[in-house]
Design a protein around this motif. Sequence first.
Motif, PDB file in Angstrom:
ATOM      1  N   GLY A  59       0.815  -1.196   0.000  1.00 47.65           N
ATOM      2  CA  GLY A  59       0.000   0.000   0.000  1.00 47.65           C
ATOM      3  C   GLY A  59       0.855   1.256   0.000  1.00 47.65           C
ATOM      4  O   GLY A  59       1.788   1.399   0.792  1.00 47.65           O
ATOM      5  N   THR A  60       0.535   2.181  -0.898  1.00 46.64           N
ATOM      6  CA  THR A  60       1.342   3.371  -1.147  1.00 46.64           C
ATOM      7  C   THR A  60       0.445   4.584  -0.992  1.00 46.64           C
ATOM      8  O   THR A  60      -0.499   4.778  -1.768  1.00 46.64           O
ATOM      9  CB  THR A  60       1.946   3.296  -2.557  1.00 46.64           C
ATOM     10  N   TYR A  61       0.721   5.394   0.027  1.00 45.01           N
ATOM     11  CA  TYR A  61      -0.231   6.447   0.364  1.00 45.01           C
ATOM     12  C   TYR A  61      -0.159   7.620  -0.611  1.00 45.01           C
ATOM     13  O   TYR A  61       0.900   7.980  -1.094  1.00 45.01           O
ATOM     14  CB  TYR A  61      -0.104   6.865   1.816  1.00 45.01           C
ATOM     15  N   ILE A  62      -1.343   8.193  -0.878  1.00 46.13           N
ATOM     16  CA  ILE A  62      -1.488   9.117  -2.004  1.00 46.13           C
ATOM     17  C   ILE A  62      -1.311  10.587  -1.628  1.00 46.13           C
ATOM     18  O   ILE A  62      -1.182  11.432  -2.521  1.00 46.13           O
ATOM     19  CB  ILE A  62      -2.860   8.939  -2.686  1.00 46.13           C
ATOM     20  N   SER A  63      -1.324  10.907  -0.333  1.00 45.36           N
ATOM     21  CA  SER A  63      -1.227  12.300   0.114  1.00 45.36           C
ATOM     22  C   SER A  63      -0.831  12.286   1.583  1.00 45.36           C
ATOM     23  O   SER A  63      -0.942  11.242   2.251  1.00 45.36           O
ATOM     24  CB  SER A  63      -2.573  13.018  -0.062  1.00 45.36           C
ATOM     25  N   PRO A  64      -0.390  13.417   2.136  1.00 47.27           N
ATOM     26  CA  PRO A  64       0.033  13.415   3.535  1.00 47.27           C
ATOM     27  C   PRO A  64      -1.022  12.900   4.510  1.00 47.27           C
ATOM     28  O   PRO A  64      -0.694  12.157   5.445  1.00 47.27           O
ATOM     29  CB  PRO A  64       0.376  14.892   3.791  1.00 47.27           C
ATOM     30  N   LEU A  65      -2.300  13.245   4.315  1.00 52.59           N
ATOM     31  CA  LEU A  65      -3.350  12.780   5.226  1.00 52.59           C
ATOM     32  C   LEU A  65      -3.791  11.348   4.951  1.00 52.59           C
ATOM     33  O   LEU A  65      -4.624  10.809   5.680  1.00 52.59           O
ATOM     34  CB  LEU A  65      -4.564  13.703   5.152  1.00 52.59           C
ATOM     35  N   ALA A  66      -3.243  10.730   3.927  1.00 52.45           N
ATOM     36  CA  ALA A  66      -3.606   9.353   3.583  1.00 52.45           C
ATOM     37  C   ALA A  66      -2.781   8.337   4.340  1.00 52.45           C
ATOM     38  O   ALA A  66      -3.067   7.137   4.306  1.00 52.45           O
ATOM     39  CB  ALA A  66      -3.435   9.129   2.083  1.00 52.45           C
ATOM     40  N   LYS A  67      -1.735   8.774   5.035  1.00 50.93           N
ATOM     41  CA  LYS A  67      -0.789   7.863   5.688  1.00 50.93           C
ATOM     42  C   LYS A  67      -1.364   7.305   6.981  1.00 50.93           C
ATOM     43  O   LYS A  67      -1.995   8.027   7.747  1.00 50.93           O
ATOM     44  CB  LYS A  67       0.513   8.611   5.976  1.00 50.93           C
ATOM     45  N   GLY A  68      -1.100   6.005   7.225  1.00 44.39           N
ATOM     46  CA  GLY A  68      -1.623   5.403   8.445  1.00 44.39           C
ATOM     47  C   GLY A  68      -0.664   4.530   9.208  1.00 44.39           C
ATOM     48  O   GLY A  68      -0.999   4.073  10.303  1.00 44.39           O
ATOM     49  N   TYR A  69       0.517   4.257   8.679  1.00 45.46           N
ATOM     50  CA  TYR A  69       1.472   3.381   9.346  1.00 45.46           C
ATOM     51  C   TYR A  69       2.879   3.928   9.129  1.00 45.46           C
ATOM     52  O   TYR A  69       3.180   4.476   8.065  1.00 45.46           O
ATOM     53  CB  TYR A  69       1.388   1.949   8.796  1.00 45.46           C
ATOM     54  N   TRP A 103      -3.356   3.963  -1.815  1.00 42.28           N
ATOM     55  CA  TRP A 103      -3.856   3.755  -0.457  1.00 42.28           C
ATOM     56  C   TRP A 103      -4.178   5.075   0.218  1.00 42.28           C
ATOM     57  O   TRP A 103      -3.345   5.990   0.252  1.00 42.28           O
ATOM     58  CB  TRP A 103      -2.742   3.052   0.310  1.00 42.28           C
ATOM     59  N   HIS A 104      -5.381   5.180   0.739  1.00 44.22           N
ATOM     60  CA  HIS A 104      -5.731   6.231   1.692  1.00 44.22           C
ATOM     61  C   HIS A 104      -6.369   5.513   2.867  1.00 44.22           C
ATOM     62  O   HIS A 104      -7.405   4.873   2.724  1.00 44.22           O
ATOM     63  CB  HIS A 104      -6.703   7.240   1.066  1.00 44.22           C
ATOM     64  N   VAL A 105      -5.746   5.607   4.040  1.00 44.77           N
ATOM     65  CA  VAL A 105      -6.225   4.822   5.176  1.00 44.77           C
ATOM     66  C   VAL A 105      -7.444   5.440   5.848  1.00 44.77           C
ATOM     67  O   VAL A 105      -8.122   4.781   6.632  1.00 44.77           O
ATOM     68  CB  VAL A 105      -5.118   4.621   6.233  1.00 44.77           C
ATOM     69  N   GLY A 106      -7.723   6.736   5.572  1.00 38.57           N
ATOM     70  CA  GLY A 106      -8.862   7.362   6.226  1.00 38.57           C
ATOM     71  C   GLY A 106      -8.676   7.426   7.728  1.00 38.57           C
ATOM     72  O   GLY A 106      -7.686   7.951   8.235  1.00 38.57           O
ATOM     73  N   ARG A 107      -9.637   6.865   8.464  1.00 40.32           N
ATOM     74  CA  ARG A 107      -9.629   6.959   9.927  1.00 40.32           C
ATOM     75  C   ARG A 107      -8.587   6.054  10.588  1.00 40.32           C
ATOM     76  O   ARG A 107      -8.366   6.165  11.796  1.00 40.32           O
ATOM     77  CB  ARG A 107     -11.017   6.632  10.475  1.00 40.32           C
ATOM     78  N   LEU A 108      -7.966   5.167   9.839  1.00 41.13           N
ATOM     79  CA  LEU A 108      -7.023   4.221  10.424  1.00 41.13           C
ATOM     80  C   LEU A 108      -5.627   4.820  10.468  1.00 41.13           C
ATOM     81  O   LEU A 108      -4.684   4.338   9.838  1.00 41.13           O
ATOM     82  CB  LEU A 108      -7.043   2.903   9.645  1.00 41.13           C
ATOM     83  N   SER A 109      -5.525   5.901  11.219  1.00 44.46           N
ATOM     84  CA  SER A 109      -4.257   6.603  11.352  1.00 44.46           C
ATOM     85  C   SER A 109      -4.161   7.166  12.756  1.00 44.46           C
ATOM     86  O   SER A 109      -5.037   6.962  13.607  1.00 44.46           O
ATOM     87  CB  SER A 109      -4.141   7.699  10.287  1.00 44.46           C
ATOM     88  N   HIS A 110      -3.085   7.913  12.979  1.00 41.71           N
ATOM     89  CA  HIS A 110      -2.830   8.495  14.293  1.00 41.71           C
ATOM     90  C   HIS A 110      -2.270   9.893  14.084  1.00 41.71           C
ATOM     91  O   HIS A 110      -1.535  10.137  13.114  1.00 41.71           O
ATOM     92  CB  HIS A 110      -1.832   7.620  15.071  1.00 41.71           C
ATOM     93  N   THR A 111      -2.621  10.795  14.970  1.00 39.38           N
ATOM     94  CA  THR A 111      -2.180  12.180  14.803  1.00 39.38           C
ATOM     95  C   THR A 111      -0.663  12.303  14.694  1.00 39.38           C
ATOM     96  O   THR A 111      -0.159  13.198  13.998  1.00 39.38           O
ATOM     97  CB  THR A 111      -2.672  13.039  15.982  1.00 39.38           C
ATOM     98  N   SER A 112       0.093  11.396  15.323  1.00 36.97           N
ATOM     99  CA  SER A 112       1.558  11.464  15.265  1.00 36.97           C
ATOM    100  C   SER A 112       2.092  11.186  13.873  1.00 36.97           C
ATOM    101  O   SER A 112       3.221  11.563  13.547  1.00 36.97           O
ATOM    102  CB  SER A 112       2.175  10.474  16.257  1.00 36.97           C
ATOM    103  N   LEU A 113       1.296  10.528  13.031  1.00 37.70           N
ATOM    104  CA  LEU A 113       1.700  10.240  11.658  1.00 37.70           C
ATOM    105  C   LEU A 113       1.280  11.343  10.691  1.00 37.70           C
ATOM    106  O   LEU A 113       1.705  11.344   9.531  1.00 37.70           O
ATOM    107  CB  LEU A 113       1.073   8.919  11.199  1.00 37.70           C
TER     108      LEU A 113
END
Length: 372
Positions: A59-69, A103-113
């Motif tokens: 999974g390759t995130y598409i934008s800064p807010l798309a990152k989850g891991y 990949w956009h993880v949506g809600r499956l992320s954390h503010t630190s990421l």
Amino acid sequence: MKNDPLFEPLTLGALTLPNRIVMPPMTRSRASQPGDEANDLMAAYYAQRASAGLIVSEGTYISPLAKGYAWTPGIHTQAQIDGWRKVTTAVHEAGGRIFAQLWHVGRLSHTSLLGGEQPVSSSALQAKGVNVFIASADGSNVPGFVQASAPRALSTAEIAEVVGQYRDAARNAMLAGFDGVELHAANGYLVNQFIDSGANNRTDEYGGSLENRLRFLDEVTRALIDGTGDAQRVGIRLAPLTTLNGCVDADPETTYIAAAKLLGEIGVAYIHIAEADWDDAPHMPVEFKQRIRQAYSGTLIYAGKYTADRAREAIAAGWADLIAFGRPFVANPDLPQRLQSGADLATHHRETLFGGGAQGLTDYPALTGTND
């Protein structure tokens, strides 16, 4: 064996796949820091596995807010595009074919990421009890898993922006040399958060009715086709029965038959079905798979603890065209050769799946005893 279904070639758009074995997307968290860029180590890893009929990238995130891991690669900066070009070049030189999973993880992320920002989703519903992998779980610079942060709902204007980010990511994937892209619309991530009724409580055109809940999938898919320039360079991953990461649908068979029909009308190259594969997971009946085949005439990939024999049976039965083998590809870089010859399969080391270096990534030997 003669006339082995796993080793019959298959045409996928402009590609000819030499076998029916897919390496599916698997997060390995080895991207170079601080830019989350694909690198030489990842290029070696994918090139070792180029004998697969098709590789789908992690999974390759598409934008800064798309990152989850932590330490997962992106595809929205020039440096990230350049990093992925190393991977695609290595795979092609080894004779392989590779799609980028977007990949956009949506809600499956954390503010630190997310630089302190709140994750986004279809709705302001937290995935309670769901953990995400971050670089420092307790301030000690030791990676670990923490509860996903509470999200906020995307506005309709922001939804249009995210659709545009998918389009840009598809264009970037083409610039990076990928043969196509796969939309991650499964396993509880952003597109799934719109599709499944239990994760979507919107009252606008993106929520409520099944047609509305499929609207985001429709718009993103068409954006990917625009970005790649060819519907046959676009695949979609769905997970009809998985309840991973808190996404549950009240009537999954109706929902995902409708999704398959929609994707058939759009004309995508393939649908990649992720079956629930944990202990006591919901079973996906053959009748359901046959209904998906009736609704969608394109290429169908199935993934979920398949053995070589189960894979052959699925292809012979006609409801599957390709079979993805996830965990076996981790420890068996030459998996097609092993499946064809009936050789024993090596077992992966769980502790090296996420993060680290070459150990547990590129040091699993091939049958010949080398990784060349």
